[in-house]
Scaffold this motif. Structure first.
Motif, PDB file in Angstrom:
ATOM      1  N   ASP A  83      65.635 -25.785 -16.651  1.00  0.00           N
ATOM      2  CA  ASP A  83      66.493 -26.557 -15.743  1.00  0.00           C
ATOM      3  C   ASP A  83      65.681 -27.484 -14.849  1.00  0.00           C
ATOM      4  O   ASP A  83      66.097 -28.611 -14.558  1.00  0.00           O
ATOM      5  N   VAL A  84      64.509 -26.996 -14.411  1.00  0.00           N
ATOM      6  CA  VAL A  84      63.693 -27.732 -13.447  1.00  0.00           C
ATOM      7  C   VAL A  84      62.226 -27.621 -13.855  1.00  0.00           C
ATOM      8  O   VAL A  84      61.771 -26.552 -14.267  1.00  0.00           O
ATOM      9  N   ILE A  85      61.484 -28.718 -13.738  1.00  0.00           N
ATOM     10  CA  ILE A  85      60.034 -28.711 -13.883  1.00  0.00           C
ATOM     11  C   ILE A  85      59.446 -29.284 -12.597  1.00  0.00           C
ATOM     12  O   ILE A  85      59.797 -30.398 -12.187  1.00  0.00           O
ATOM     13  N   ILE A  86      58.550 -28.513 -11.975  1.00  0.00           N
ATOM     14  CA  ILE A  86      57.966 -28.911 -10.690  1.00  0.00           C
ATOM     15  C   ILE A  86      56.505 -29.273 -10.913  1.00  0.00           C
ATOM     16  O   ILE A  86      55.733 -28.479 -11.465  1.00  0.00           O
ATOM     17  N   TYR A  87      56.126 -30.470 -10.448  1.00  0.00           N
ATOM     18  CA  TYR A  87      54.811 -31.010 -10.783  1.00  0.00           C
ATOM     19  C   TYR A  87      54.111 -31.570  -9.551  1.00  0.00           C
ATOM     20  O   TYR A  87      54.694 -32.343  -8.796  1.00  0.00           O
ATOM     21  N   PRO A  88      52.821 -31.211  -9.325  1.00  0.00           N
ATOM     22  CA  PRO A  88      52.068 -31.799  -8.212  1.00  0.00           C
ATOM     23  C   PRO A  88      51.702 -33.240  -8.542  1.00  0.00           C
ATOM     24  O   PRO A  88      51.138 -33.519  -9.610  1.00  0.00           O
ATOM     25  N   THR A  89      52.000 -34.154  -7.644  1.00  0.00           N
ATOM     26  CA  THR A  89      51.971 -35.569  -7.992  1.00  0.00           C
ATOM     27  C   THR A  89      51.017 -36.362  -7.110  1.00  0.00           C
ATOM     28  O   THR A  89      51.246 -36.525  -5.915  1.00  0.00           O
ATOM     29  N   GLY A  90      49.927 -36.804  -7.736  1.00  0.00           N
ATOM     30  CA  GLY A  90      49.002 -37.730  -7.102  1.00  0.00           C
ATOM     31  C   GLY A  90      49.138 -39.061  -7.801  1.00  0.00           C
ATOM     32  O   GLY A  90      49.952 -39.905  -7.443  1.00  0.00           O
ATOM     33  N   GLY A  91      48.348 -39.249  -8.879  1.00  0.00           N
ATOM     34  CA  GLY A  91      48.529 -40.434  -9.716  1.00  0.00           C
ATOM     35  C   GLY A  91      49.800 -40.376 -10.532  1.00  0.00           C
ATOM     36  O   GLY A  91      50.313 -41.410 -10.983  1.00  0.00           O
ATOM     37  N   ALA A 118      45.011 -29.982  -0.920  1.00  0.00           N
ATOM     38  CA  ALA A 118      45.256 -30.176  -2.354  1.00  0.00           C
ATOM     39  C   ALA A 118      44.645 -31.520  -2.755  1.00  0.00           C
ATOM     40  O   ALA A 118      45.332 -32.526  -2.924  1.00  0.00           O
ATOM     41  N   PHE A 119      43.313 -31.520  -2.908  1.00  0.00           N
ATOM     42  CA  PHE A 119      42.568 -32.774  -3.043  1.00  0.00           C
ATOM     43  C   PHE A 119      43.017 -33.590  -4.244  1.00  0.00           C
ATOM     44  O   PHE A 119      42.990 -34.821  -4.221  1.00  0.00           O
ATOM     45  N   GLY A 120      43.444 -32.929  -5.303  1.00  0.00           N
ATOM     46  CA  GLY A 120      43.831 -33.634  -6.517  1.00  0.00           C
ATOM     47  C   GLY A 120      45.035 -34.537  -6.355  1.00  0.00           C
ATOM     48  O   GLY A 120      45.260 -35.429  -7.173  1.00  0.00           O
ATOM     49  N   ALA A 124      49.231 -25.709   5.360  1.00  0.00           N
ATOM     50  CA  ALA A 124      49.201 -24.292   5.749  1.00  0.00           C
ATOM     51  C   ALA A 124      50.127 -23.466   4.868  1.00  0.00           C
ATOM     52  O   ALA A 124      49.791 -22.337   4.471  1.00  0.00           O
ATOM     53  N   GLU A 125      51.277 -24.016   4.517  1.00  0.00           N
ATOM     54  CA  GLU A 125      52.204 -23.314   3.629  1.00  0.00           C
ATOM     55  C   GLU A 125      51.642 -23.221   2.208  1.00  0.00           C
ATOM     56  O   GLU A 125      51.844 -22.210   1.516  1.00  0.00           O
ATOM     57  N   ILE A 126      50.965 -24.264   1.773  1.00  0.00           N
ATOM     58  CA  ILE A 126      50.350 -24.236   0.441  1.00  0.00           C
ATOM     59  C   ILE A 126      49.381 -23.063   0.336  1.00  0.00           C
ATOM     60  O   ILE A 126      49.426 -22.279  -0.623  1.00  0.00           O
ATOM     61  N   ALA A 179      49.742 -24.332  -6.198  1.00  0.00           N
ATOM     62  CA  ALA A 179      50.383 -23.606  -5.102  1.00  0.00           C
ATOM     63  C   ALA A 179      51.370 -24.480  -4.352  1.00  0.00           C
ATOM     64  O   ALA A 179      52.402 -24.003  -3.871  1.00  0.00           O
ATOM     65  N   ALA A 180      51.080 -25.775  -4.261  1.00  0.00           N
ATOM     66  CA  ALA A 180      52.013 -26.703  -3.608  1.00  0.00           C
ATOM     67  C   ALA A 180      53.365 -26.695  -4.314  1.00  0.00           C
ATOM     68  O   ALA A 180      54.422 -26.825  -3.677  1.00  0.00           O
ATOM     69  N   CYS A 181      53.349 -26.503  -5.630  1.00  0.00           N
ATOM     70  CA  CYS A 181      54.601 -26.437  -6.388  1.00  0.00           C
ATOM     71  C   CYS A 181      55.401 -25.186  -6.038  1.00  0.00           C
ATOM     72  O   CYS A 181      56.640 -25.212  -6.027  1.00  0.00           O
ATOM     73  N   LEU A 182      54.703 -24.079  -5.757  1.00  0.00           N
ATOM     74  CA  LEU A 182      55.393 -22.870  -5.321  1.00  0.00           C
ATOM     75  C   LEU A 182      56.085 -23.098  -3.981  1.00  0.00           C
ATOM     76  O   LEU A 182      57.228 -22.676  -3.773  1.00  0.00           O
TER      77      LEU A 182
END
Length: 396
Positions: A231-239, A298-300, A329-331, A351-354
């Protein structure tokens, strides 16, 4: 060969796929297009189970023509790990993590490097250059070495030390830049411009094939779920290449008739310290303005001005998705909670996605009965500083 051409998603201009290409004349990234009807007539989903467990199992939907140019370290086919304990903690019982930390070089960047380097080699490149926040440079340097191609990698001074060491270990030319990835990008642009064509710019979305490697994450998610979409895909987004790539994978799978019309809702996760996509999405804008004074643990995902901004925003809106910024802090707190609940040390971007999943569930955007896939884009072991051991007592 099912790759037909390269296409500009902004102006529609077509380019031949038989020579090295960077951006469209209008400044947009280019996307690889395939003869999907011919692919569907050649292969069926059932065939993939008979193939090796790596990303090259999807070779008909990848751009490398001659298998002799395939440069591989066994990348792909990373596991989907169910997370019932942490899922119960945040009210998402069907929470699944795709763990990209198990790829060569310890991050999902190996997918893009494998396909990007293979295609660059096939088209005659002898040296590539790119700016990076760390993991991409490590991956491209590693695969370039395996392919016999030179590599120049520029990264910020603050990039993770392990990534700098990986680049040097692979024999690449490492340039450390006092600034952000955008500053490293300016250094690489000047290098490429002065090279007289001897150096190929392999920066994020400046060539079209890194994205093709990363889209295999989308193929794998669907295949591993029995050819069903979550239903959902959660992705950390830089570039944003991974998010754009997963969206492209879903569109191709739908075009092949291997999935139905329903697509996963995509979520772009950024840090409150660098959230140009979140700000643009909330404002209804098609482009993102550069983020000032960008910084996050989350440097990436510290990318203040992503080149693929309009493609990211278009993918979010086309999938009925959203964008959310989360606090550092939450990450770190969710990283520790997940490790204690599930026994897996995530990278800070994962972890940011969590944290995003927790907030979206609390706000009702994610429902309790929905299947949610979170991307852990790298190995937590590459980021030991995210776990504070200073308070642990010393026993004499």
């Amino acid at each position: 060969m099912y790759l037909t051409h390269l296409e500009c998603p902004r102006c529609g201009r077509a380019y031949p796929a038989t020579e090295l290409q960077n951006l469209c004349q209008c400044g947009s990234p280019l996307l690889a297009r395939y003869d999907l009807a011919a692919v569907a007539a050649t292969v069926t989903p059932e065939r993939f189970t008979l193939r090796p467990a790596d990303l090259w199992r999807y070779r008909e939907l990848l751009p490398v023509v001659d298998p002799r140019h395939v440069t591989t370290l066994g990348e792909g086919w990373t596991p989907l790990l169910r997370a019932p304990a942490y899922g119960a903690r945040i009210g998402v019982p069907d929470l699944i993590v795709k763990d990209e930390g198990l790829t060569p070089t310890g991050s999902f960047k190996a997918r893009g490097a494998a396909v990007g380097v293979s295609r660059a080699r096939e088209l005659g490149a002898t040296r590539i250059a790119m700016p990076t926040n760390g993991n991409a440079g490590a991956a491209w340097a590693t695969y370039a070495a395996r392919a016999g191609i030179g590599a120049t990698i520029a990264m910020p001074l603050d990039a993770p030390a392990i990534c700098r060491r990986e680049v040097l270990a692979a024999g690449a030319d490492l340039r450390l830049v006092d600034g952000l990835i955008s500053d490293a990008g300016r250094h690489i642009a000047a290098l490429v411009a002065s090279s007289g064509g001897a150096v190929f710019d392999a920066g994020t979305l400046r060539e079209p094939y890194r994205l093709e490697g990363k889209k295999t994450m989308g193929y794998e998610i669907v295949e591993q779920l029995g050819w069903q979409v979550p239903d959902v895909i959660i992705y950390p987004t830089g570039g944003g290449v991974g998010l754009i790539a997963i969206h492209k994978a879903m569109q191709e799978l739908r075009g092949l008739g291997w999935i139905g019309d329903r697509l996963p809702r995509l979520v772009a996760v950024q840090s409150t310290g660098c959230a140009p996509i979140v700000r643009a999405f909330a404002a209804g804008d098609e482009r993102a303005e550069p983020w000032a004074d960008a910084r996050t643990v989350a440097f990436g995902i510290t990318v203040p001005a992503p080149l693929g901004d309009e493609l990211i925003l278009a993918a979010l809106r086309a999938s009925a998705g959203t964008a959310i910024a989360v606090d550092d802090a939450e990450i770190l707190a969710d990283l520790r909670d997940f490790g204690a609940d599930e026994g897996l040390l995530l990278c800070p971007e994962g972890a940011a996605c969590l944290t995003a999943a927790r907030h979206l569930r609390a706000g009702g955007w994610i429902r309790a009965d929905e299947r949610v896939v979170v991307l852990n884009t790298g190995a937590g072991l590459k980021h030991p500083e995210t776990v504070d051991v200073s308070a642990v007592p010393v026993v004499a």
